[in-house]
Design a protein around this motif. Structure first.
Motif, PDB file in Angstrom:
ATOM      1  N   LEU A 117     -62.814  49.453 -35.138  1.00 17.65           N
ATOM      2  CA  LEU A 117     -61.568  48.644 -33.399  1.00 17.65           C
ATOM      3  C   LEU A 117     -60.347  49.350 -34.469  1.00 17.65           C
ATOM      4  O   LEU A 117     -59.498  49.826 -33.731  1.00 17.65           O
ATOM      5  CB  LEU A 117     -62.412  47.955 -33.686  1.00 17.65           C
ATOM      6  CG  LEU A 117     -63.796  48.097 -32.026  1.00 17.65           C
ATOM      7  CD1 LEU A 117     -63.685  46.767 -32.251  1.00 17.65           C
ATOM      8  CD2 LEU A 117     -63.167  49.383 -31.426  1.00 17.65           C
ATOM      9  N   ALA A 118     -60.663  48.504 -35.274  1.00 19.11           N
ATOM     10  CA  ALA A 118     -58.637  48.053 -36.159  1.00 19.11           C
ATOM     11  C   ALA A 118     -58.635  49.269 -36.727  1.00 19.11           C
ATOM     12  O   ALA A 118     -57.085  49.590 -36.906  1.00 19.11           O
ATOM     13  CB  ALA A 118     -58.664  47.264 -36.274  1.00 19.11           C
ATOM     14  N   ASP A 119     -59.370  50.055 -36.967  1.00 21.03           N
ATOM     15  CA  ASP A 119     -58.414  51.049 -37.822  1.00 21.03           C
ATOM     16  C   ASP A 119     -58.194  51.386 -39.152  1.00 21.03           C
ATOM     17  O   ASP A 119     -57.088  51.496 -39.591  1.00 21.03           O
ATOM     18  CB  ASP A 119     -57.494  52.420 -37.413  1.00 21.03           C
ATOM     19  CG  ASP A 119     -57.032  53.590 -38.330  1.00 21.03           C
ATOM     20  OD1 ASP A 119     -58.496  54.411 -39.006  1.00 21.03           O
ATOM     21  OD2 ASP A 119     -56.300  54.734 -37.713  1.00 21.03           O
ATOM     22  N   LEU A 120     -58.702  50.007 -39.842  1.00 16.62           N
ATOM     23  CA  LEU A 120     -58.512  49.680 -40.959  1.00 16.62           C
ATOM     24  C   LEU A 120     -60.050  49.986 -42.119  1.00 16.62           C
ATOM     25  O   LEU A 120     -61.050  49.511 -41.809  1.00 16.62           O
ATOM     26  CB  LEU A 120     -58.399  48.220 -40.680  1.00 16.62           C
ATOM     27  CG  LEU A 120     -57.184  47.206 -39.989  1.00 16.62           C
ATOM     28  CD1 LEU A 120     -57.682  45.931 -39.794  1.00 16.62           C
ATOM     29  CD2 LEU A 120     -55.688  47.694 -41.198  1.00 16.62           C
ATOM     30  N   LYS A 121     -59.527  49.880 -43.120  1.00 18.30           N
ATOM     31  CA  LYS A 121     -60.469  49.818 -43.869  1.00 18.30           C
ATOM     32  C   LYS A 121     -61.159  48.391 -44.647  1.00 18.30           C
ATOM     33  O   LYS A 121     -60.045  47.504 -44.420  1.00 18.30           O
ATOM     34  CB  LYS A 121     -59.242  50.220 -45.782  1.00 18.30           C
ATOM     35  CG  LYS A 121     -59.026  52.029 -45.893  1.00 18.30           C
ATOM     36  CD  LYS A 121     -58.033  52.298 -46.831  1.00 18.30           C
ATOM     37  CE  LYS A 121     -58.268  53.964 -46.841  1.00 18.30           C
ATOM     38  NZ  LYS A 121     -57.162  54.313 -47.632  1.00 18.30           N
ATOM     39  N   PRO A 122     -62.340  48.706 -45.497  1.00 15.02           N
ATOM     40  CA  PRO A 122     -62.418  47.122 -45.667  1.00 15.02           C
ATOM     41  C   PRO A 122     -61.369  46.115 -45.879  1.00 15.02           C
ATOM     42  O   PRO A 122     -61.377  45.193 -45.367  1.00 15.02           O
ATOM     43  CB  PRO A 122     -63.727  47.743 -46.343  1.00 15.02           C
ATOM     44  CG  PRO A 122     -64.346  49.004 -46.222  1.00 15.02           C
ATOM     45  CD  PRO A 122     -62.984  49.217 -46.220  1.00 15.02           C
ATOM     46  N   ARG A 123     -60.570  46.100 -46.792  1.00 17.45           N
ATOM     47  CA  ARG A 123     -60.109  45.718 -47.587  1.00 17.45           C
ATOM     48  C   ARG A 123     -58.352  45.729 -46.452  1.00 17.45           C
ATOM     49  O   ARG A 123     -58.497  43.974 -46.989  1.00 17.45           O
ATOM     50  CB  ARG A 123     -59.292  45.931 -48.811  1.00 17.45           C
ATOM     51  CG  ARG A 123     -58.064  45.172 -49.739  1.00 17.45           C
ATOM     52  CD  ARG A 123     -57.606  46.217 -51.202  1.00 17.45           C
ATOM     53  NE  ARG A 123     -57.455  45.028 -51.680  1.00 17.45           N
ATOM     54  CZ  ARG A 123     -58.440  45.203 -53.404  1.00 17.45           C
ATOM     55  NH1 ARG A 123     -59.068  46.360 -53.573  1.00 17.45           N
ATOM     56  NH2 ARG A 123     -58.766  44.569 -53.961  1.00 17.45           N
TER      57      ARG A 123
END
Length: 98
Positions: A27-33
């Motif tokens: 949703l936030a267009d982020l990688k896990p880290r």
């Protein structure tokens, strides 16, 4: 909308409404880290975001909040213990310094 704003808006109250980290990252267009770092920033800005095996959520009950506090306190104690051993090793280090 920023990733932080997306996360703030995506989270719901109650563990039953928790959102999995993988879904929140998409949703936030982020990688896990990056997700974990963003959550840390939000928490450092006084936003209480609980986590459990079900995902991330805002606490809805005192019991949910108590459970989260207990979980994080146990994690804190474990980290402190591990650091204590690392510090002792560092203090007694007699090999090369770099």
């Amino acid at each position: 909308m920023t990733a932080s704003e997306i996360i703030i808006n995506a989270l719901r109250k109650g563990e039953d409404n928790a959102i999995k980290a993988s879904n929140l990252a998409v949703l936030a267009d982020l990688k896990p880290r990056e997700l974990r770092s963003t959550l840390e920033v939000l928490r450092n800005n006084n936003l209480v975001i609980c986590s459990s095996k079900n995902g991330y959520f805002y606490p809805e009950t005192k019991c949910e909040l108590e459970k989260y506090i207990h979980q994080e306190t146990a994690r804190e104690r474990s980290i402190a213990k591990n650091l204590q051993f690392a510090q002792a090793m560092y203090d007694n280090w007699d090999g090369e310094s770099d």
